[in-house]
Design an enzyme around this catalytic site. Structure first.
Site, PDB file in Angstrom:
ATOM      1  N   HIS A 356       0.803  -1.236   0.000  1.00  0.00           N
ATOM      2  CA  HIS A 356       0.000   0.000   0.000  1.00  0.00           C
ATOM      3  C   HIS A 356       0.829   1.276   0.000  1.00  0.00           C
ATOM      4  O   HIS A 356       0.266   2.367   0.130  1.00  0.00           O
ATOM      5  CB  HIS A 356      -0.923   0.048   1.217  1.00  0.00           C
ATOM      6  N   LYS A 561      -8.825  13.428   5.162  1.00  0.00           N
ATOM      7  CA  LYS A 561      -7.973  12.240   5.095  1.00  0.00           C
ATOM      8  C   LYS A 561      -6.924  12.354   6.190  1.00  0.00           C
ATOM      9  O   LYS A 561      -6.773  13.422   6.793  1.00  0.00           O
ATOM     10  CB  LYS A 561      -7.306  12.135   3.724  1.00  0.00           C
ATOM     11  N   ARG A 562      -6.199  11.273   6.451  1.00  0.00           N
ATOM     12  CA  ARG A 562      -5.112  11.341   7.417  1.00  0.00           C
ATOM     13  C   ARG A 562      -4.170  12.481   7.036  1.00  0.00           C
ATOM     14  O   ARG A 562      -3.986  12.780   5.853  1.00  0.00           O
ATOM     15  CB  ARG A 562      -4.338  10.015   7.431  1.00  0.00           C
ATOM     16  N   LYS A 567       0.398  14.096   1.461  1.00  0.00           N
ATOM     17  CA  LYS A 567      -0.984  14.402   1.062  1.00  0.00           C
ATOM     18  C   LYS A 567      -1.201  15.911   0.900  1.00  0.00           C
ATOM     19  O   LYS A 567      -2.194  16.358   0.349  1.00  0.00           O
ATOM     20  CB  LYS A 567      -1.973  13.842   2.085  1.00  0.00           C
ATOM     21  N   THR A 669      -8.660   6.348  -1.858  1.00  0.00           N
ATOM     22  CA  THR A 669      -9.973   5.723  -2.058  1.00  0.00           C
ATOM     23  C   THR A 669     -11.103   6.731  -1.860  1.00  0.00           C
ATOM     24  O   THR A 669     -12.188   6.549  -2.414  1.00  0.00           O
ATOM     25  CB  THR A 669     -10.196   4.534  -1.102  1.00  0.00           C
ATOM     26  N   LYS A 673     -15.358   7.828  -3.532  1.00  0.00           N
ATOM     27  CA  LYS A 673     -16.592   8.133  -2.790  1.00  0.00           C
ATOM     28  C   LYS A 673     -17.108   9.515  -3.177  1.00  0.00           C
ATOM     29  O   LYS A 673     -18.312   9.724  -3.341  1.00  0.00           O
ATOM     30  CB  LYS A 673     -16.322   8.088  -1.283  1.00  0.00           C
TER      31      LYS A 673
HETATM   32  C1  F58 Z   1      -3.201   3.573   2.189  1.00  0.00           C
HETATM   33  N1  F58 Z   1      -2.262   3.182   3.202  1.00  0.00           N
HETATM   34  C2  F58 Z   1      -2.534   4.328   1.059  1.00  0.00           C
HETATM   35  N2  F58 Z   1      -1.661   2.813   5.368  1.00  0.00           N
HETATM   36  O1  F58 Z   1      -1.830   5.445   1.569  1.00  0.00           O
HETATM   37  C3  F58 Z   1      -3.613   4.786   0.091  1.00  0.00           C
HETATM   38  O2  F58 Z   1      -3.047   5.425  -1.010  1.00  0.00           O
HETATM   39  C4  F58 Z   1      -4.421   3.594  -0.367  1.00  0.00           C
HETATM   40  O3  F58 Z   1      -5.516   4.002  -1.111  1.00  0.00           O
HETATM   41  C5  F58 Z   1      -4.927   2.803   0.826  1.00  0.00           C
HETATM   42  O4  F58 Z   1      -3.852   2.435   1.676  1.00  0.00           O
HETATM   43  C6  F58 Z   1      -5.635   1.542   0.424  1.00  0.00           C
HETATM   44  O5  F58 Z   1      -4.860   0.816  -0.453  1.00  0.00           O
HETATM   45  C7  F58 Z   1      -2.626   3.186   4.486  1.00  0.00           C
HETATM   46  O6  F58 Z   1      -3.760   3.468   4.843  1.00  0.00           O
HETATM   47  C8  F58 Z   1      -1.789   2.830   6.702  1.00  0.00           C
HETATM   48  O7  F58 Z   1      -2.758   3.265   7.275  1.00  0.00           O
HETATM   49  C9  F58 Z   1      -0.620   2.272   7.469  1.00  0.00           C
HETATM   50  C10 F58 Z   1      -1.066   1.629   8.750  1.00  0.00           C
HETATM   51  C11 F58 Z   1       0.129   1.107   9.513  1.00  0.00           C
HETATM   52  C12 F58 Z   1       1.171   2.137   9.777  1.00  0.00           C
HETATM   53  C13 F58 Z   1       1.589   2.825   8.503  1.00  0.00           C
HETATM   54  C14 F58 Z   1       0.376   3.377   7.731  1.00  0.00           C
END
Ligand code: F58
Length: 856
Positions: A356, A561-562, A567, A669, A673
């Site tokens: 990811h 978003k986070r 970002k 994602t 939405k």
């Molecule tokens: C996200 N990653 C990607 N990681 O940033 C985003 O582009 C993508 O659409 C999504 O995954 C789904 O594929 C993501 O959410 C985390 O939350 C990790 C959790 C564990 C620690 C590091 C970040």
């Protein structure tokens, strides 16, 4: 009484009965929370029936099954979604009217399950929905964190994290599943042995054993034919055996509770040693629990391990459950006495890995010493795997120690989890085309040379059930009336919306729906303020309104978003400051009133992003209070972004900001939405935006700006980007940096320090090219405001965008995984079995219907 009335009457009576059995109190006298629980329990009946029928169908068909391992899920609230999924919502609305309760209040009575951080966890939940809807046999595995992702409060512009005790109250969807509970071992020493076929094995002695209790949640597929799969979540908390009473007696409470705490918190900070150890414990808990359950299920149906390859496929959601690669091999050899070649054959066939991110800092690496101490058997297995793969690579690429350096799982005292996955897993996928290409060129370049056939792409998607059917009923109705109700499960229907994009009535209706969603959102935000602060005045000061009634025709611009540097919420904040300057100086007057809304959490230890939240809040305060600017522009930061808040925000958006530095957002994602809810995208050519643009068509996707991935990577490779040049060349950018250092925005010393830190960061590093893209972003944002004034054209564009969304349904993603990675077949719910189970329920139902129910 007709059939429908009889059903409603039955449901009312059922709810009343549950209220009496559960609370000993008539329904009308219950609190909202008790009513919500009562309704959940009543709604559960039909879901338990379908769950039992699904289980029996699988037992009969013995299909291949998917085991989806993820340390995170973000399901959103379950009750109303489940009622919608079993097609009971229309009746439920009538029940609510007759029984005099508000569906919104029932929904709000539960907390959001806080089991994930962001996109990755939410993706897992969308996939669970699609798998059940499409009748794929699948089980999700995860952890039942006591305190999930923290609750975010914004106090004087500062993010404060508080523990989110979402499980404090009981949640009736979560049920103890003792048959899937497992014993999990940590620490200990190894004793050498051999298995029945003479392979070397290692037995653990003097270990610590923890019980992972399993809880299951039904994953309810949509429609008459939907399956009900299970999400199984492990917890170590309420298990007496996990509490070391001897340590407690010796006065060491921390040691006594060490193992009851494993599932206490979602991904504890990894800044300190203890944190790291807990995280690794969590990862192994999930893997061990899931694999034990998998083998238990497998041996219920078969006794021949060679069938495992045909009957089981495992998906690792990122590297967090990567220990499964070693553990599966280990179990096969040690516990099931296979030869090593056979174990290798099985593991390398069954396991798959989704990546990811390409961010180096997000690639998991564990200290070898910690790994060896906590998980000695798994470490031993990894050493053997590594020896084997390095030998193989040396054979085929002699005298290339540089290559070994890059592909060795054990390197520089670390265990590289992504490398473990790359060697063992059958398929490795990125989450959007660009990202899947990028991983083969960057982080997995050497693995791509070794194993090109493993690499593939599955572009992400979202479930249209939660993300429009549930959260935007008015727009869903418009879809029903145009492309027909089949869209809920047939994403290909959406292209037909193109035909309506020039229909004046449909365009008008679309605009009215948007307006009404905006109004609904503003009212919700006002009630939030009131609840939190006792007064909603500060909110009303932040939004456009006349006598506390939201104004019409406002442009809603959302970035939710986070928070992360890549970002680039920073760029949006700087754009707003520029806009402020221009409005104030009267060099620009926005053609429409603009309302910018931010929401998102920063990791607790991510200092720069916490500074940025401060900056956004200060900009918001300053702009909203400025009498020259606030008639044109308002900015707010909404606290505690989560799935439920997203469901309220997204239907109201006119545009969404997808402005990551090109190359760094794997997919994204939320863009799907927003598109589905009729918002246009302002963004860079990154992640899934590229594919969405392709699907929608360039003419209907006009707000793309900024450097491309190639430009960015070129500059990174050449180290040629100098943010100072941007500052020197552009007076506006210079003004921004000076303003950050001035007293314009800061009202107390901590703010001033934070903004100075941001200025220095931008000036000296700006690693994500904020200043580089800023001016083209600013112009694109203005172009967008102008475009919004042509209401007719805008509505046309929105409809054209929605018409392009079909491909980004998680149903399509799951079909891609099923075909290209899992080789998984659908198993339709056996209707005869379903009827038989329903009959058992009816035969034992003592509830008689009161014929006067509608008269009361
Ligand atoms: C996200 N990653 C990607 N990681 O940033 C985003 O582009 C993508 O659409 C999504 O995954 C789904 O594929 C993501 O959410 C985390 O939350 C990790 C959790 C564990 C620690 C590091 C970040």
């Amino acid at each position: 009484m007709d059939q429908e009335e009889a059903l409603i009457a039955y449901q009312i009576q059922h709810i009343r009965q549950v209220a009496l059995i559960e609370f000993g109190t008539p329904f009308d006298e219950l609190t909202i929370r008790e009513k919500a629980e009562t309704i959940t329990i009543a709604a559960r009946e039909i879901i338990l029936i379908r769950q039992a029928a699904t289980k029996k169908t699988y037992a009969k068909e013995k299909p291949k099954k998917l085991y989806y391992l993820s340390l995170e899920y973000l399901p959103g609230r379950w009750t109303i979604m489940n009622i919608i999924n079993v097609l009971a919502f229309e009746n439920f609305k009538k029940v609510a009217t007759l029984m005099n309760f508000s569906i919104d209040e029932i929904e709000e009575a539960y907390y959001d399950p806080a089991l994930g951080n962001g996109g990755l966890g939410r993706l897992a939940s969308c996939f669970m929905d699609s798998l059940a809807t499409l009748n794929y046999p699948a089980t999700g595995y995860g952890l039942l964190y006591e305190y999930g992702i923290f609750k975010q409060e914004i106090i004087y512009g500062t993010q404060i994290e508080t523990a989110e005790s979402w499980l404090d109250r009981r949640n009736n969807w979560i049920r103890y599943a003792p048959q899937s509970s497992a014993k999990v071992q940590y620490n200990g020493e190894l004793r050498d042995g051999v298995n029945k076929v003479g392979e070397a094995t290692h037995t653990l002695v003097n270990y610590d054993e923890v019980t992972a209790q399993c809880f299951s949640v039904p994953m309810v597929g949509y429609g008459e034919k939907g399956s009900v799969n299970l999400l199984k979540l492990f917890s170590t908390r309420a298990m007496a055996k996990n509490f070391k009473i001897s340590c407690f007696s010796a006065g060491d409470l921390a040691a006594a509770t060490k193992y009851t705490q494993i599932t206490s918190v979602l991904y504890p900070s990894d800044a300190v040693e203890l944190g790291k150890e807990y995280r690794l414990m969590q990862e192994y808990l999930l893997v061990s629990g899931a694999l034990q359950d998998l083998f238990r299920e497998f041996f219920q149906d078969y006794n021949d391990l060679s069938l495992l390859k045909e009957k089981v496929t495992i998906q690792l959601n990122d590297t967090h459950p990567a220990i499964a690669c070693a553990e599966l091999l280990r179990i096969l050899v040690r516990d099931y006495h296979t030869t090593i070649p056979m174990a290798w054959e099985i593991a390398t066939h069954c396991l798959n890995y989704t990546n990811h991110t390409i961010l180096q800092e997000a690639l998991e690496k564990w200290d070898e010493s910690l790994f060896r101490r906590l998980l000695p058997r798994q470490m031993k297995t990894i050493e053997l795997i590594n020896q084997f793969v390095c030998d193989e690579v040396r054979k085929n690429h002699p005298y290339n120690e540089d290559l070994i350096h890059h592909i060795s799982i054990l390197q520089d005292g670390k265990v590289h989890m992504a490398r473990l996955c790359c060697h063992i897993c059958s398929k490795i996928n990125g989450v959007a085309k660009l990202h899947s290409e990028l991983i083969t060129e960057t982080i997995f370049k050497d693995f791509y040379k070794l194993y090109p056939q493993k690499f593939t792409n599955v572009t992400n998607g979202v479930t249209f059930r939660r993300w429009v059917l549930k959260c935007n009923p008015l727009l869903s109705k418009l879809f029903d009336d145009t492309i027909g109700p089949g869209w809920v499960t047939d994403y290909e229907k959406f292209v037909n919306l193109r035909k309506f994009s020039d229909d004046p009535k449909i365009k008008q209706r679309f605009l009215e729906i948007k307006e009404s969603n905006k109004k609904r959102l503003i009212h919700y935000l006002a009630t939030l303020r009131k609840e939190r602060e006792g007064s909603d005045d500060s909110l009303w000061a932040g939004v456009f309104h006349t006598n506390k009634e939201p104004e019409q025709g406002i442009f809603f611009d959302l970035q939710i978003k986070r928070l992360h540097e890549y970002k680039r919420q920073m760029m949006n904040a700087l754009h707003l400051l520029l806009l402020y300057k221009e409005i104030k100086e009267k060099s620009y007057t926005p053609p429409v009133k603009k309302f910018t809304l931010f929401a998102g959490k920063s990791a607790a230890s991510y200092a720069l992003m916490k500074d940025l939240i401060r900056l956004i809040c200060a900009i918001s305060r300053h702009i909203n209070q400025d009498s020259d600017v606030s008639p044109h522009l308002r900015v707010i930061f909404v606290a505690n972004y989560n799935v439920s808040l997203a469901e309220k925000l997204i239907p109201a958006a006119d545009v969404s900001q997808q402005i990551s530095t090109a190359g760094f957002e794997a997919s994204g994602t939320s863009l799907f939405k927003f598109c589905l809810n009729g918002a246009l995208l302002v963004g860079t050519l990154d992640g899934a935006t590229i594919e969405l643009k392709e699907a929608v068509g360039d003419d209907s996707f006009p707000f793309i700006f900024g450097a491309t991935k190639d430009e960015i990577f070129h500059k990174i490779d050449e180290r040629s980007y100098k943010p100072g040049d941007e500052i020197n060349q552009h007076p506006n950018i210079r003004w921004l940096i000076e303003t950050l250092r001035s007293d314009l925005l800061a009202t107390y010393p901590e703010e001033k320090e934070a903004f100075c830190r941001i200025a220095s960061y931008l000036e000296s590093k700006d690693p994500y090219f904020t200043l580089f893209d800023l001016l083209s972003y600013h112009e694109t944002q203005k172009k967008c405001l102008q475009a919004f004034t042509d209401r007719d054209r805008w509505a046309h564009l929105c409809l054209m965008n929605i018409a392009g969304i079909g491909h980004f349904s998680s149903d399509r993603s799951i079909e891609d995984y099923a075909k290209n990675i899992w080789d998984l077949k659908k198993v339709p719910l056996n209707q005869q079995i379903l009827e038989e189970i329903k009959d058992i329920f009816v035969a034992n139902d003592k509830c008689t219907i009161d014929p006067t129910i509608f008269k009361k």
